[in-house]
Design a protein around this motif. Structure first.
Motif, PDB file in Angstrom:
ATOM      1  N   ARG A 154      19.563  10.072  30.361  1.00 31.67           N
ATOM      2  CA  ARG A 154      20.359   9.477  31.435  1.00 31.67           C
ATOM      3  C   ARG A 154      21.633   8.910  30.817  1.00 31.67           C
ATOM      4  O   ARG A 154      21.561   8.089  29.910  1.00 31.67           O
ATOM      5  N   LEU A 155      22.762   9.366  31.307  1.00 30.88           N
ATOM      6  CA  LEU A 155      24.056   8.916  30.817  1.00 30.88           C
ATOM      7  C   LEU A 155      24.691   8.012  31.856  1.00 30.88           C
ATOM      8  O   LEU A 155      24.657   8.310  33.054  1.00 30.88           O
ATOM      9  N   GLU A 156      25.279   6.917  31.375  1.00 25.34           N
ATOM     10  CA  GLU A 156      25.958   5.990  32.270  1.00 25.34           C
ATOM     11  C   GLU A 156      27.240   5.528  31.606  1.00 25.34           C
ATOM     12  O   GLU A 156      27.217   5.085  30.463  1.00 25.34           O
ATOM     13  N   ILE A 178      17.020  17.770  30.591  1.00 25.82           N
ATOM     14  CA  ILE A 178      17.749  17.370  31.798  1.00 25.82           C
ATOM     15  C   ILE A 178      18.718  16.255  31.428  1.00 25.82           C
ATOM     16  O   ILE A 178      18.308  15.236  30.867  1.00 25.82           O
ATOM     17  N   LEU A 179      19.979  16.464  31.736  1.00 20.34           N
ATOM     18  CA  LEU A 179      20.973  15.408  31.599  1.00 20.34           C
ATOM     19  C   LEU A 179      21.242  14.850  32.983  1.00 20.34           C
ATOM     20  O   LEU A 179      21.692  15.583  33.873  1.00 20.34           O
ATOM     21  N   ASP A 180      20.923  13.579  33.171  1.00 22.43           N
ATOM     22  CA  ASP A 180      21.195  12.902  34.435  1.00 22.43           C
ATOM     23  C   ASP A 180      22.600  12.325  34.345  1.00 22.43           C
ATOM     24  O   ASP A 180      22.844  11.365  33.613  1.00 22.43           O
ATOM     25  N   LEU A 181      23.532  12.930  35.074  1.00 27.11           N
ATOM     26  CA  LEU A 181      24.944  12.549  35.015  1.00 27.11           C
ATOM     27  C   LEU A 181      25.379  11.745  36.221  1.00 27.11           C
ATOM     28  O   LEU A 181      26.570  11.532  36.446  1.00 27.11           O
ATOM     29  N   GLY A 182      24.437  11.274  36.992  1.00 27.48           N
ATOM     30  CA  GLY A 182      24.748  10.577  38.241  1.00 27.48           C
ATOM     31  C   GLY A 182      25.562   9.310  38.076  1.00 27.48           C
ATOM     32  O   GLY A 182      26.251   8.898  39.005  1.00 27.48           O
ATOM     33  N   GLU A 183      25.510   8.691  36.908  1.00 27.88           N
ATOM     34  CA  GLU A 183      26.244   7.444  36.682  1.00 27.88           C
ATOM     35  C   GLU A 183      27.421   7.617  35.726  1.00 27.88           C
ATOM     36  O   GLU A 183      27.942   6.645  35.195  1.00 27.88           O
ATOM     37  N   VAL A 184      27.846   8.858  35.496  1.00 23.76           N
ATOM     38  CA  VAL A 184      29.022   9.105  34.657  1.00 23.76           C
ATOM     39  C   VAL A 184      30.264   8.879  35.518  1.00 23.76           C
ATOM     40  O   VAL A 184      30.433   9.505  36.553  1.00 23.76           O
ATOM     41  N   ARG A 185      31.116   7.956  35.072  1.00 20.29           N
ATOM     42  CA  ARG A 185      32.310   7.576  35.845  1.00 20.29           C
ATOM     43  C   ARG A 185      33.564   8.325  35.420  1.00 20.29           C
ATOM     44  O   ARG A 185      34.567   8.326  36.128  1.00 20.29           O
ATOM     45  N   PHE A 186      33.531   8.943  34.240  1.00 26.53           N
ATOM     46  CA  PHE A 186      34.710   9.633  33.716  1.00 26.53           C
ATOM     47  C   PHE A 186      34.245  10.652  32.691  1.00 26.53           C
ATOM     48  O   PHE A 186      33.282  10.415  31.959  1.00 26.53           O
ATOM     49  N   CYS A 187      34.923  11.789  32.634  1.00 27.52           N
ATOM     50  CA  CYS A 187      34.608  12.803  31.633  1.00 27.52           C
ATOM     51  C   CYS A 187      35.900  13.517  31.260  1.00 27.52           C
ATOM     52  O   CYS A 187      36.589  14.043  32.132  1.00 27.52           O
ATOM     53  N   ASP A 188      36.224  13.513  29.960  1.00 32.51           N
ATOM     54  CA  ASP A 188      37.428  14.206  29.513  1.00 32.51           C
ATOM     55  C   ASP A 188      37.048  15.517  28.821  1.00 32.51           C
ATOM     56  O   ASP A 188      35.883  15.922  28.823  1.00 32.51           O
ATOM     57  N   GLY A 244      30.663  13.592  42.621  1.00 34.21           N
ATOM     58  CA  GLY A 244      31.846  12.801  42.281  1.00 34.21           C
ATOM     59  C   GLY A 244      32.622  13.373  41.109  1.00 34.21           C
ATOM     60  O   GLY A 244      32.982  14.551  41.090  1.00 34.21           O
ATOM     61  N   VAL A 245      32.857  12.540  40.113  1.00 37.21           N
ATOM     62  CA  VAL A 245      33.664  12.901  38.945  1.00 37.21           C
ATOM     63  C   VAL A 245      33.132  14.151  38.258  1.00 37.21           C
ATOM     64  O   VAL A 245      33.888  15.081  37.965  1.00 37.21           O
ATOM     65  N   MET A 246      31.849  14.200  37.992  1.00 37.46           N
ATOM     66  CA  MET A 246      31.302  15.339  37.247  1.00 37.46           C
ATOM     67  C   MET A 246      31.412  16.627  38.049  1.00 37.46           C
ATOM     68  O   MET A 246      31.693  17.686  37.491  1.00 37.46           O
ATOM     69  N   ALA A 247      31.207  16.570  39.337  1.00 40.61           N
ATOM     70  CA  ALA A 247      31.351  17.768  40.169  1.00 40.61           C
ATOM     71  C   ALA A 247      32.790  18.270  40.122  1.00 40.61           C
ATOM     72  O   ALA A 247      33.032  19.473  39.994  1.00 40.61           O
ATOM     73  N   ARG A 248      33.750  17.342  40.193  1.00 41.83           N
ATOM     74  CA  ARG A 248      35.162  17.740  40.140  1.00 41.83           C
ATOM     75  C   ARG A 248      35.522  18.329  38.787  1.00 41.83           C
ATOM     76  O   ARG A 248      36.194  19.355  38.706  1.00 41.83           O
ATOM     77  N   VAL A 249      35.082  17.699  37.703  1.00 43.20           N
ATOM     78  CA  VAL A 249      35.416  18.179  36.360  1.00 43.20           C
ATOM     79  C   VAL A 249      34.816  19.564  36.126  1.00 43.20           C
ATOM     80  O   VAL A 249      35.494  20.457  35.601  1.00 43.20           O
TER      81      VAL A 249
END
Length: 125
Positions: A25-27, A55-65, A93-98
């Motif tokens: 789980r990544l936050e 499984i990488l839970d990316l639900g709480e990732v606020r930014f990704c470069d 959110g962010v991850m879907a857009r990236v």
């Protein structure tokens, strides 16, 4: 420059096992400053015998470069070499857009809800 501009990004990673899967789980922010944190957790996972799923839970990732995306691609390649299916859960959110902007949306197995990724892993390979 504001103090925030000089601050290192933060990433919190927790892990666990669920039947056929290792779950991370990544936050926070998945960027150049955070990549070593993620790699540190992954180092322990790569030392384990391969599981059918990661499984990488990316639900709480606020930014990704781009460095964060590069690391996800590296994880995918490592999983493929080990015979492990990589599932990305909580992608919104962010991850879907990236993932969409980079054209990598279809390179990964992506689930809008973490629970859907976990359900697939629990059902088995």
């Amino acid at each position: 420059m504001s103090p925030e501009a000089n601050a290192k990004s933060t990433l919190s990673v927790t892990s666990g096992l669920s039947r056929n899967a290792v779950v991370l789980r990544l936050e926070g922010e998945l960027n150049a400053d955070a990549v070593p944190v993620l790699r540190g957790h992954l180092r322990h996972i790569w030392e384990l015998p391969p599981h059918p799923f990661l499984i990488l839970d990316l639900g709480e990732v606020r930014f990704c470069d781009s460095m964060g995306m590069n690391e996800l691609v590296s994880v995918m390649q490592r999983c493929e070499a080990r015979g492990t299916r990589l599932l990305l859960g909580g992608v919104h959110g962010v991850m879907a857009r990236v993932l969409s902007i980079t054209g990598l949306r279809h390179a990964f197995e992506v689930f809008a809800r973490f629970d859907d990724a976990l359900r697939l892993a629990v059902a088995g390979p």
